[in-house]
Design a protein around this motif. Structure first.
Motif, PDB file in Angstrom:
ATOM      1  N   THR A 131       0.825  -1.219   0.000  1.00 29.63           N
ATOM      2  CA  THR A 131       0.000   0.000   0.000  1.00 29.63           C
ATOM      3  C   THR A 131       0.859   1.270   0.000  1.00 29.63           C
ATOM      4  O   THR A 131       0.359   2.351  -0.290  1.00 29.63           O
ATOM      5  N   LEU A 132       2.148   1.145   0.316  1.00 26.28           N
ATOM      6  CA  LEU A 132       3.016   2.332   0.445  1.00 26.28           C
ATOM      7  C   LEU A 132       3.063   3.209  -0.816  1.00 26.28           C
ATOM      8  O   LEU A 132       2.976   4.432  -0.702  1.00 26.28           O
ATOM      9  N   PRO A 133       3.213   2.628  -2.021  1.00 25.16           N
ATOM     10  CA  PRO A 133       3.341   3.486  -3.196  1.00 25.16           C
ATOM     11  C   PRO A 133       2.140   4.415  -3.422  1.00 25.16           C
ATOM     12  O   PRO A 133       2.300   5.500  -3.971  1.00 25.16           O
ATOM     13  N   GLY A 134       0.954   4.013  -2.969  1.00 27.29           N
ATOM     14  CA  GLY A 134      -0.223   4.854  -3.187  1.00 27.29           C
ATOM     15  C   GLY A 134      -0.546   5.758  -2.006  1.00 27.29           C
ATOM     16  O   GLY A 134      -1.569   6.440  -1.999  1.00 27.29           O
ATOM     17  N   MET A 135       0.318   5.779  -1.007  1.00 32.86           N
ATOM     18  CA  MET A 135       0.015   6.492   0.237  1.00 32.86           C
ATOM     19  C   MET A 135       0.637   7.888   0.259  1.00 32.86           C
ATOM     20  O   MET A 135       1.757   8.072  -0.194  1.00 32.86           O
ATOM     21  N   THR A 136      -0.113   8.850   0.798  1.00 29.85           N
ATOM     22  CA  THR A 136       0.430  10.206   0.928  1.00 29.85           C
ATOM     23  C   THR A 136       1.115  10.349   2.285  1.00 29.85           C
ATOM     24  O   THR A 136       0.810   9.596   3.216  1.00 29.85           O
TER      25      THR A 136
END
Length: 158
Positions: A131-136
Protein backbone atom coordinates in the motif's frame (compact mmCIF):
# COMPACT_ATOMS: atom_id res chain seq x y z
CA UNK A 1 48.08 -30.02 -21.29
CA UNK A 2 47.73 -26.27 -20.85
CA UNK A 3 45.15 -26.26 -23.67
CA UNK A 4 43.02 -28.92 -21.94
CA UNK A 5 43.06 -27.00 -18.64
CA UNK A 6 42.00 -23.78 -20.42
CA UNK A 7 39.20 -25.66 -22.23
CA UNK A 8 37.91 -27.24 -19.00
CA UNK A 9 38.11 -23.90 -17.18
CA UNK A 10 36.22 -22.15 -20.02
CA UNK A 11 33.52 -24.83 -19.93
CA UNK A 12 33.11 -24.43 -16.18
CA UNK A 13 32.73 -20.65 -16.58
CA UNK A 14 30.18 -21.13 -19.37
CA UNK A 15 28.16 -23.59 -17.28
CA UNK A 16 28.18 -21.22 -14.28
CA UNK A 17 27.23 -18.20 -16.42
CA UNK A 18 24.55 -20.21 -18.20
CA UNK A 19 23.13 -21.29 -14.86
CA UNK A 20 23.11 -17.74 -13.53
CA UNK A 21 21.45 -16.44 -16.70
CA UNK A 22 18.82 -19.15 -16.40
CA UNK A 23 18.12 -18.29 -12.76
CA UNK A 24 17.97 -14.53 -13.36
CA UNK A 25 15.96 -14.85 -16.57
CA UNK A 26 12.91 -15.61 -14.46
CA UNK A 27 12.31 -19.02 -16.05
CA UNK A 28 13.64 -20.50 -12.84
CA UNK A 29 11.95 -18.99 -9.82
CA UNK A 30 12.67 -21.55 -7.12
CA UNK A 31 12.64 -19.20 -4.17
CA UNK A 32 9.10 -17.98 -4.65
CA UNK A 33 7.27 -20.77 -6.48
CA UNK A 34 6.37 -22.69 -3.31
CA UNK A 35 5.00 -19.59 -1.59
CA UNK A 36 1.23 -19.26 -1.64
CA UNK A 37 -0.07 -15.83 -0.68
CA UNK A 38 -3.17 -15.74 1.52
CA UNK A 39 -6.49 -14.77 -0.02
CA UNK A 40 -6.80 -11.17 -1.31
CA UNK A 41 -9.47 -10.54 1.33
CA UNK A 42 -6.86 -11.22 4.03
CA UNK A 43 -4.26 -8.96 2.40
CA UNK A 44 -6.72 -6.06 2.09
CA UNK A 45 -8.29 -6.52 5.54
CA UNK A 46 -7.83 -3.37 7.70
CA UNK A 47 -6.76 -5.54 10.67
CA UNK A 48 -4.03 -7.19 8.57
CA UNK A 49 -2.85 -3.82 7.26
CA UNK A 50 -2.81 -2.47 10.81
CA UNK A 51 -0.53 -5.29 12.01
CA UNK A 52 1.66 -4.69 8.94
CA UNK A 53 1.85 -0.96 9.68
CA UNK A 54 2.81 -1.55 13.33
CA UNK A 55 5.71 -3.79 12.31
CA UNK A 56 6.79 -1.61 9.40
CA UNK A 57 6.73 1.55 11.48
CA UNK A 58 8.73 -0.12 14.23
CA UNK A 59 11.31 -2.15 12.28
CA UNK A 60 11.51 -1.10 8.63
CA UNK A 61 11.13 2.68 8.46
CA UNK A 62 14.68 3.38 9.68
CA UNK A 63 16.19 1.86 6.50
CA UNK A 64 13.33 2.02 3.99
CA UNK A 65 11.60 5.31 4.88
CA UNK A 66 7.89 5.96 4.37
CA UNK A 67 5.76 8.54 2.54
CA UNK A 68 7.00 11.92 3.81
CA UNK A 69 9.56 10.28 6.12
CA UNK A 70 13.24 10.03 5.28
CA UNK A 71 15.08 6.88 6.38
CA UNK A 72 17.32 7.19 9.43
CA UNK A 73 21.07 7.83 9.36
CA UNK A 74 21.87 4.09 9.35
CA UNK A 75 20.76 3.86 5.70
CA UNK A 76 23.54 6.20 4.56
CA UNK A 77 26.17 3.78 5.85
CA UNK A 78 24.68 0.69 4.25
CA UNK A 79 26.03 -0.74 1.03
CA UNK A 80 24.03 -1.60 -1.01
CA UNK A 81 21.51 1.06 0.02
CA UNK A 82 18.11 -0.32 1.08
CA UNK A 83 15.42 0.59 -1.48
CA UNK A 84 12.83 3.25 -0.69
CA UNK A 85 9.83 0.90 -0.66
CA UNK A 86 7.23 3.59 -1.36
CA UNK A 87 8.94 3.88 -4.78
CA UNK A 88 9.58 0.26 -5.70
CA UNK A 89 7.05 -1.90 -3.83
CA UNK A 90 4.60 -1.66 -6.74
CA UNK A 91 7.02 -3.61 -8.97
CA UNK A 92 7.76 -6.34 -6.43
CA UNK A 93 5.49 -9.40 -6.46
CA UNK A 94 3.94 -10.24 -3.06
CA UNK A 95 5.71 -13.62 -3.01
CA UNK A 96 9.09 -11.93 -3.52
CA UNK A 97 8.43 -9.43 -0.71
CA UNK A 98 7.41 -12.31 1.56
CA UNK A 99 10.60 -14.24 0.75
CA UNK A 100 12.86 -11.21 1.34
CA UNK A 101 11.19 -10.25 4.64
CA UNK A 102 11.21 -13.82 5.90
CA UNK A 103 14.73 -14.84 4.82
CA UNK A 104 16.56 -11.52 4.55
CA UNK A 105 19.23 -10.88 1.92
CA UNK A 106 22.67 -12.28 2.66
CA UNK A 107 25.60 -9.85 2.63
CA UNK A 108 23.30 -6.82 2.96
CA UNK A 109 21.74 -5.01 5.89
CA UNK A 110 18.39 -6.76 5.30
CA UNK A 111 17.73 -9.08 8.25
CA UNK A 112 15.63 -12.24 8.14
CA UNK A 113 12.49 -11.58 10.18
CA UNK A 114 11.35 -15.21 9.84
CA UNK A 115 12.97 -16.46 13.08
CA UNK A 116 11.03 -13.92 15.15
CA UNK A 117 7.82 -13.44 13.14
CA UNK A 118 5.08 -15.85 12.08
CA UNK A 119 4.15 -16.16 8.40
CA UNK A 120 0.87 -14.36 9.19
CA UNK A 121 2.77 -11.36 10.54
CA UNK A 122 5.08 -11.39 7.51
CA UNK A 123 2.10 -11.46 5.14
CA UNK A 124 0.67 -8.50 7.06
CA UNK A 125 3.94 -6.63 6.43
CA UNK A 126 3.79 -7.59 2.74
CA UNK A 127 0.19 -6.34 2.53
CA UNK A 128 1.16 -3.04 4.14
CA UNK A 129 4.29 -2.55 2.01
CA UNK A 130 2.14 -3.00 -1.13
CA UNK A 131 0.00 0.00 0.00
CA UNK A 132 3.02 2.33 0.44
CA UNK A 133 3.34 3.49 -3.20
CA UNK A 134 -0.22 4.85 -3.19
CA UNK A 135 0.01 6.49 0.24
CA UNK A 136 0.43 10.21 0.93
CA UNK A 137 2.63 11.60 3.73
CA UNK A 138 -0.56 12.80 5.43
CA UNK A 139 -2.07 9.30 5.37
CA UNK A 140 1.10 7.80 6.85
CA UNK A 141 1.25 10.45 9.57
CA UNK A 142 -2.41 9.71 10.38
CA UNK A 143 -1.57 6.02 10.84
CA UNK A 144 1.27 6.98 13.18
CA UNK A 145 -1.01 9.27 15.18
CA UNK A 146 -3.62 6.51 15.41
CA UNK A 147 -0.96 4.08 16.60
CA UNK A 148 0.13 6.63 19.21
CA UNK A 149 -3.38 7.00 20.59
CA UNK A 150 -3.96 3.26 20.51
CA UNK A 151 -0.81 2.71 22.54
CA UNK A 152 -1.76 5.34 25.11
CA UNK A 153 -5.30 3.90 25.31
CA UNK A 154 -3.86 0.63 26.57
CA UNK A 155 -2.29 2.42 29.54
CA UNK A 156 -5.58 3.89 30.78
CA UNK A 157 -7.42 0.70 31.66
CA UNK A 158 -6.89 0.82 35.43
Amino acid sequence: MKCIIITIFSLIILVVLGGLLFIYSGSYDSRYEKITPPDKSVLTNPKTLRVGFDHYNEMCIVCHGAPGIEPGEARAGLNPKPPILARIAKKMPERELFWVIKHGIKMTGMPAWGPTHSDDKIWAMVAFVKTLPGMTPTQYKALQAQAGTDKSDHHHHD
